[in-house]
Scaffold this motif. Structure first.
Motif, PDB file in Angstrom:
ATOM      1  N   THR A 437       0.820  -1.213   0.000  1.00  0.00           N
ATOM      2  CA  THR A 437       0.000   0.000   0.000  1.00  0.00           C
ATOM      3  C   THR A 437       0.852   1.260   0.000  1.00  0.00           C
ATOM      4  OG1 THR A 437      -1.758  -1.156   1.190  1.00  0.00           O
ATOM      5  CG2 THR A 437      -1.822   1.253   1.219  1.00  0.00           C
ATOM      6  N   TYR A 438       1.942   1.263   0.773  1.00  0.00           N
ATOM      7  CA  TYR A 438       2.740   2.477   0.927  1.00  0.00           C
ATOM      8  C   TYR A 438       4.076   2.402   0.196  1.00  0.00           C
ATOM      9  CZ  TYR A 438      -0.780   3.314   4.469  1.00  0.00           C
ATOM     10  OH  TYR A 438      -1.987   3.497   5.110  1.00  0.00           O
ATOM     11  N   ASN A 439       4.302   1.263  -0.495  1.00  0.00           N
ATOM     12  CA  ASN A 439       5.495   1.098  -1.335  1.00  0.00           C
ATOM     13  C   ASN A 439       6.780   1.331  -0.541  1.00  0.00           C
ATOM     14  OD1 ASN A 439       6.848   0.519  -3.735  1.00  0.00           O
ATOM     15  ND2 ASN A 439       6.884   2.679  -4.379  1.00  0.00           N
ATOM     16  N   VAL A 440       6.844   0.731   0.662  1.00  0.00           N
ATOM     17  CA  VAL A 440       8.005   0.916   1.537  1.00  0.00           C
ATOM     18  C   VAL A 440       8.895  -0.313   1.485  1.00  0.00           C
ATOM     19  CG1 VAL A 440       6.845   2.540   3.068  1.00  0.00           C
ATOM     20  CG2 VAL A 440       6.660   0.093   3.533  1.00  0.00           C
ATOM     21  N   GLN A 441      10.186  -0.086   1.650  1.00  0.00           N
ATOM     22  CA  GLN A 441      11.140  -1.187   1.678  1.00  0.00           C
ATOM     23  C   GLN A 441      11.439  -1.646   3.105  1.00  0.00           C
ATOM     24  OE1 GLN A 441      12.083   1.793  -0.368  1.00  0.00           O
ATOM     25  NE2 GLN A 441      10.719   0.672  -1.732  1.00  0.00           N
ATOM     26  N   SER A 442      11.039  -0.860   4.093  1.00  0.00           N
ATOM     27  CA  SER A 442      11.365  -1.147   5.484  1.00  0.00           C
ATOM     28  C   SER A 442      10.188  -0.775   6.361  1.00  0.00           C
ATOM     29  CB  SER A 442      12.610  -0.339   5.894  1.00  0.00           C
ATOM     30  OG  SER A 442      12.820  -0.388   7.285  1.00  0.00           O
ATOM     31  N   VAL A 443       9.809  -1.686   7.292  1.00  0.00           N
ATOM     32  CA  VAL A 443       8.773  -1.387   8.276  1.00  0.00           C
ATOM     33  C   VAL A 443       9.361  -1.668   9.653  1.00  0.00           C
ATOM     34  CG1 VAL A 443       6.433  -1.820   9.079  1.00  0.00           C
ATOM     35  CG2 VAL A 443       6.983  -2.072   6.648  1.00  0.00           C
ATOM     36  N   THR A 444       9.523  -0.628  10.428  1.00  0.00           N
ATOM     37  CA  THR A 444      10.152  -0.718  11.747  1.00  0.00           C
ATOM     38  C   THR A 444       9.151  -0.345  12.816  1.00  0.00           C
ATOM     39  OG1 THR A 444      12.294  -0.143  10.788  1.00  0.00           O
ATOM     40  CG2 THR A 444      12.058   0.113  13.173  1.00  0.00           C
ATOM     41  N   GLU A 445       9.208  -1.045  13.963  1.00  0.00           N
ATOM     42  CA  GLU A 445       8.261  -0.819  15.047  1.00  0.00           C
ATOM     43  C   GLU A 445       8.993  -0.424  16.317  1.00  0.00           C
ATOM     44  OE1 GLU A 445       4.162  -2.916  16.492  1.00  0.00           O
ATOM     45  OE2 GLU A 445       5.847  -4.241  16.017  1.00  0.00           O
ATOM     46  N   ILE A 446       8.497   0.643  16.953  1.00  0.00           N
ATOM     47  CA  ILE A 446       9.040   1.110  18.236  1.00  0.00           C
ATOM     48  C   ILE A 446       7.924   0.977  19.261  1.00  0.00           C
ATOM     49  CG2 ILE A 446      10.112   3.039  19.463  1.00  0.00           C
ATOM     50  CD1 ILE A 446      10.952   4.132  16.699  1.00  0.00           C
ATOM     51  N   ASN A 447       8.073   0.041  20.194  1.00  0.00           N
ATOM     52  CA  ASN A 447       6.994  -0.261  21.125  1.00  0.00           C
ATOM     53  C   ASN A 447       7.007   0.600  22.380  1.00  0.00           C
ATOM     54  OD1 ASN A 447       5.516  -2.442  19.842  1.00  0.00           O
ATOM     55  ND2 ASN A 447       7.389  -3.647  20.080  1.00  0.00           N
ATOM     56  N   GLU A 448       8.188   1.044  22.833  1.00  0.00           N
ATOM     57  CA  GLU A 448       8.276   1.813  24.070  1.00  0.00           C
ATOM     58  C   GLU A 448       9.115   3.068  23.849  1.00  0.00           C
ATOM     59  OE1 GLU A 448       9.609  -0.731  27.185  1.00  0.00           O
ATOM     60  OE2 GLU A 448       7.817  -1.972  27.144  1.00  0.00           O
ATOM     61  N   PRO A 449       8.546   4.055  23.161  1.00  0.00           N
ATOM     62  CA  PRO A 449       9.297   5.287  22.886  1.00  0.00           C
ATOM     63  C   PRO A 449       9.396   6.171  24.132  1.00  0.00           C
ATOM     64  CG  PRO A 449       7.066   5.496  22.094  1.00  0.00           C
ATOM     65  CD  PRO A 449       7.183   4.090  22.599  1.00  0.00           C
ATOM     66  N   ALA A 450      10.261   7.167  24.037  1.00  0.00           N
ATOM     67  CA  ALA A 450      10.359   8.183  25.086  1.00  0.00           C
ATOM     68  C   ALA A 450       9.424   9.335  24.742  1.00  0.00           C
ATOM     69  CB  ALA A 450      11.807   8.664  25.194  1.00  0.00           C
ATOM     70  N   MET A 451       9.324  10.307  25.669  1.00  0.00           N
ATOM     71  CA  MET A 451       8.504  11.473  25.374  1.00  0.00           C
ATOM     72  C   MET A 451       9.003  12.157  24.100  1.00  0.00           C
ATOM     73  SD  MET A 451       5.857  13.184  26.120  1.00  0.00           S
ATOM     74  CE  MET A 451       5.477  12.620  27.786  1.00  0.00           C
ATOM     75  N   THR A 452      10.339  12.223  23.946  1.00  0.00           N
ATOM     76  CA  THR A 452      10.942  12.656  22.689  1.00  0.00           C
ATOM     77  C   THR A 452      11.849  11.538  22.209  1.00  0.00           C
ATOM     78  OG1 THR A 452      10.889  14.977  23.356  1.00  0.00           O
ATOM     79  CG2 THR A 452      12.326  14.389  21.513  1.00  0.00           C
ATOM     80  N   THR A 453      11.607  11.058  21.010  1.00  0.00           N
ATOM     81  CA  THR A 453      12.337   9.916  20.469  1.00  0.00           C
ATOM     82  C   THR A 453      13.109  10.356  19.237  1.00  0.00           C
ATOM     83  OG1 THR A 453      10.593   8.415  21.243  1.00  0.00           O
ATOM     84  CG2 THR A 453      12.103   7.567  19.582  1.00  0.00           C
ATOM     85  N   LEU A 454      14.390   9.969  19.179  1.00  0.00           N
ATOM     86  CA  LEU A 454      15.256  10.342  18.055  1.00  0.00           C
ATOM     87  C   LEU A 454      15.551   9.099  17.222  1.00  0.00           C
ATOM     88  CD1 LEU A 454      16.801  12.774  16.856  1.00  0.00           C
ATOM     89  CD2 LEU A 454      18.806  11.985  18.137  1.00  0.00           C
ATOM     90  N   ILE A 455      15.210   9.175  15.942  1.00  0.00           N
ATOM     91  CA  ILE A 455      15.346   8.031  15.034  1.00  0.00           C
ATOM     92  C   ILE A 455      16.394   8.370  13.984  1.00  0.00           C
ATOM     93  CG2 ILE A 455      14.147   6.542  13.392  1.00  0.00           C
ATOM     94  CD1 ILE A 455      11.528   7.394  14.850  1.00  0.00           C
ATOM     95  N   THR A 456      17.372   7.446  13.812  1.00  0.00           N
ATOM     96  CA  THR A 456      18.415   7.641  12.808  1.00  0.00           C
ATOM     97  C   THR A 456      18.154   6.712  11.626  1.00  0.00           C
ATOM     98  OG1 THR A 456      20.007   8.083  14.570  1.00  0.00           O
ATOM     99  CG2 THR A 456      20.888   7.669  12.368  1.00  0.00           C
ATOM    100  N   LEU A 457      18.101   7.285  10.419  1.00  0.00           N
ATOM    101  CA  LEU A 457      17.798   6.520   9.207  1.00  0.00           C
ATOM    102  C   LEU A 457      19.051   6.282   8.374  1.00  0.00           C
ATOM    103  CD1 LEU A 457      14.572   8.451   8.223  1.00  0.00           C
ATOM    104  CD2 LEU A 457      14.651   6.137   9.137  1.00  0.00           C
ATOM    105  N   ALA A 458      18.918   5.361   7.409  1.00  0.00           N
ATOM    106  CA  ALA A 458      20.041   5.034   6.516  1.00  0.00           C
ATOM    107  C   ALA A 458      20.120   5.990   5.337  1.00  0.00           C
ATOM    108  CB  ALA A 458      19.906   3.601   6.017  1.00  0.00           C
ATOM    109  N   PHE A 459      19.254   7.010   5.300  1.00  0.00           N
ATOM    110  CA  PHE A 459      19.276   7.962   4.193  1.00  0.00           C
ATOM    111  C   PHE A 459      18.834   9.330   4.697  1.00  0.00           C
ATOM    112  CE2 PHE A 459      15.177   5.666   3.909  1.00  0.00           C
ATOM    113  CZ  PHE A 459      14.303   6.723   4.150  1.00  0.00           C
TER     114      PHE A 459
END
Length: 658
Positions: A437-459
């Motif tokens: 549906t969304y034409n994505v190559q990667s689906v990642t799940e974060i179950n217990e985030p912080a109030m502010t969460t920092l995500i580092t991507l490969a691009f």
């Protein structure tokens, strides 16, 4: 049905008497409505749409309309007579229901200079409007329609696949000026000159719906021929037989009906290429189909494969008591559902199975039903004609291989980088759905985030689209801030609701990569279930760290509490035996500004101590309700919660006795 008849009078007295009778008819209708408070005439009038048609000198036309209460119909011109049975006049009355009135046009007042128009006024209750316009051609105008053998017709037939031909001749220059929007005129238009016969054709406009239903002459669907100079108008009923009763048109979810698989739990459908197609298709829980037949009257047939002792493939009907394929829906919009494939013996895995679904029009099914399997199956396979015309799908239920694809999230931490946060490649039942549906190559799940969460991507981030996880509806992406290869997610801005967002790689040329990140903001600080609560509130049992069901209240006190406490909606949660509840608002960006508590039965205010109801978060996004103290003394508690925009909601804790 009651009738009033207006008799013809010479000279100018006609109009005087006519208007007087109309006024009497109008007063009669008003009086009828005013003294019928206890019957159907008290209903609010619902007027039918305006119908326009011609009725020329000496002709009669059927005029059908729907009335939902007592009514009066009036003709505005003396030449336009209203006929019902042996009665003829200018004012007719009746009660609610479908009404058919005959319109007869006389030559009274006709001239060769102009056409005449009569209006049909409908009165219901104290309201009056025009529901019909009848055009009478100028004196001496003639137009006739014929079949291709020269036989005069009273109605014209509309074809299905092909244009149904006809001829028309008039003593004036004319053109087709009106048809329903589901009728196509051959060549796009039809014009003719005086006293010369011309040919035309009519065909249904196939839109997937209208062509399924027949149209009778009595349905008042008209084609209109009008004079170039406006002096004449002739209308004729249209007749449409519908599709051929033996025809069927099946639209599958892809161009290929073969090679489909479904998981053992019946939830994940997939098709990898196959005969005549490339690429893949995936669906979750159901597969949609469209079936087009006459009058939406169809029948499904279910078959399955099996092998005999020699290994030879056979196909036979599925025993109705063991049916595992199910088609559901109406009016041709169909969904296929598949039952879970459960093991027959303990400790022995369920075997894969292959089934077929075919659809037949009612007429075709009736013609083969007495020997159904023998008519459909030949030499161990479905007959070719049925494969081409009637087959919806061939599907095999088996274990499916799941691939998580390339992972494009490199690291996840708290906003200040001090705490590592776990993240996983999503492998849930909706993986195929998300990827396709969304034409994505990667689906990642974060179950217990912080109030502010920092995500580092490969691009490097190019764009972000955010969605509600439960509904997949787009949401504002405020609170999701990109910076190079980083994304910062602020739960205090987005609110404590589970979401996902799709990140597209920044590229000047080429095909960018896409990553989906599922982040359970409902678990910020308190952890818990991946499934969000539905509705206004998100509620968790603080003792067991589990989600608590919250349902919308629909009891007899609903309107009373809404009116007296100004709440937009009221929700209900069962009171646990011990412990406490953490209550948050589900809507993104909404926090709890204040609350008031009452005994549900007596509506008396309850004063709660700081220990009994308190803020969990400093921003008011979560409050904790301790089930003790006042909650023991008051069996059912009604809490009015006001959000940060001033909107109030009701929350019932406990089960009302009403």
């Amino acid at each position: 049905m009651k009738h009033l008849e207006l008799k013809s009078i010479a000279g100018h007295c006609k109009k005087v008497l006519y208007k007087g009778c109309l006024f009497v008819g109008f007063l009669a209708a008003c009086g009828l409505a005013s003294c019928s408070d206890d019957d159907e005439s008290a209903a609010a009038p619902v007027f039918p749409e305006l119908q326009s048609f011609s009725c020329n000198i000496g002709e009669t036309k059927e005029f059908t309309f729907e009335a939902n209460t007592n009514w009066t119909l009036e003709s505005s011109e003396l030449w336009c007579k209203l006929v019902s049975g042996e009665n003829e006049g200018f004012v007719l009355t009746g009660s609610a229901g479908t009404q058919t009135v005959t319109i007869r046009a006389t030559d009274e007042g006709a001239t060769v200079d102009a056409a005449s128009v009569a209006k049909l006024w409908l009165t219901m209750g104290m309201q009056r409007t025009v529901i019909g316009e009848v055009t009478r051609s100028a004196l001496g105008s003639e137009l006739k329609i014929y079949d291709m053998e020269g036989n005069e017709l009273e109605a014209l037939t509309v074809g299905y696949d092909d244009f149904e031909p006809f001829k028309v001749k008039a003593n004036f220059h004319f053109a087709v000026t009106g048809t329903p929007n589901w009728v196509e005129v051959e060549g796009g238009s039809l014009v003719g000159v005086s006293n010369q016969e011309v040919e035309g054709g009519l065909r249904v406009v196939q839109d997937g719906t209208v062509e399924k239903y027949p149209v009778a002459a009595t349905d008042n669907k008209m084609i209109v021929f009008s004079a170039e100079d406006g002096k004449a108008s002739f209308s004729f009923p249209l007749v449409y037989a519908g599709m051929d009763p033996m025809d069927i048109d099946v639209t599958a979810p892809s161009g290929n009906r073969y090679g489909w698989t479904v998981s053992m739990d019946g939830k994940n459908f997939a098709q990898e290429g196959g005969q005549g197609t490339s690429g893949s298709s995936t669906y979750t829980n159901r597969i949609p189909f469209t079936v087009k037949v006459l009058n939406d009257d169809y029948e499904f047939v279910y078959l399955e494969e099996w092998e005999d002792f020699s290994g030879t493939k056979n196909i036979s009907l599925i025993d109705p008591s063991m049916l595992w394929l199910h088609c559901e829906g109406e009016k041709g919009d169909i969904s296929l559902r598949v039952d879970e494939n459960e093991p027959q013996y303990t400790g022995v895995p369920a075997e894969e199975r292959t089934g077929y679904v075919l659809a037949f029009s009612r007429a075709e099914y009736e013609s083969i039903k007495d020997n159904l399997e023998a008519n459909i199956v030949e030499n161990g396979d479905i007959k070719y004609a049925y494969q081409q015309r009637n087959l919806l799908i061939q599907i095999t239920q088996k274990e499916q291989e799941t691939t998580t694809g390339e992972q494009l999230v490199n690291n996840v931490t708290s906003g200040d980088g001090s705490t590592e946060i776990n993240f996983v490649a999503y492998t849930g039942e909706k993986l195929n759905h998300y990827q396709s549906t969304y034409n994505v190559q990667s689906v990642t799940e974060i179950n217990e985030p912080a109030m502010t969460t920092l995500i580092t991507l490969a691009f490097e981030v190019g764009s972000i689209e955010a969605y509600d996880l439960s509904t997949e509806e787009p949401i504002e992406s405020g609170g999701i801030e990109p910076a190079g290869t980083y994304i910062s997610v602020d739960a205090s801005t987005l609110g404590k609701k589970d979401i996902f967002f799709v990140v597209t790689e920044w590229m000047e040329a080429g095909t960018p990569r896409k990553a989906m990140v599922i982040i359970h903001l409902s678990n910020v600080e308190e952890g818990g279930s991946e499934e969000p609560s539905e509705g206004v509130f998100s509620i968790r049992n603080a003792s067991t760290d589990s989600s608590v069901a919250c349902t919308e209240y629909a009891g007899p006190s609903l309107d009373w509490f809404k009116q007296n406490y100004g709440v937009e909606s009221i929700w209900q949660v069962e009171k646990p035996s011990t412990g406490s509840l953490n209550v948050a608002l589900s809507t993104l960006g909404k926090t709890i500004a204040s609350w008031d508590c009452y005994d549900f039965a007596t509506e008396s205010p309850i004063s709660l101590t700081q220990d009994e109801i308190m803020d969990v978060n400093s921003d008011g996004s979560v409050i904790n309700i301790w089930i003790g103290g006042a909650f023991v003394e008051h069996d059912v508690v009604f809490i009015v919660i006001t959000d940060n925009s001033g909107v109030k909601y009701g929350l019932i804790v406990g089960t009302p006795a009403e």
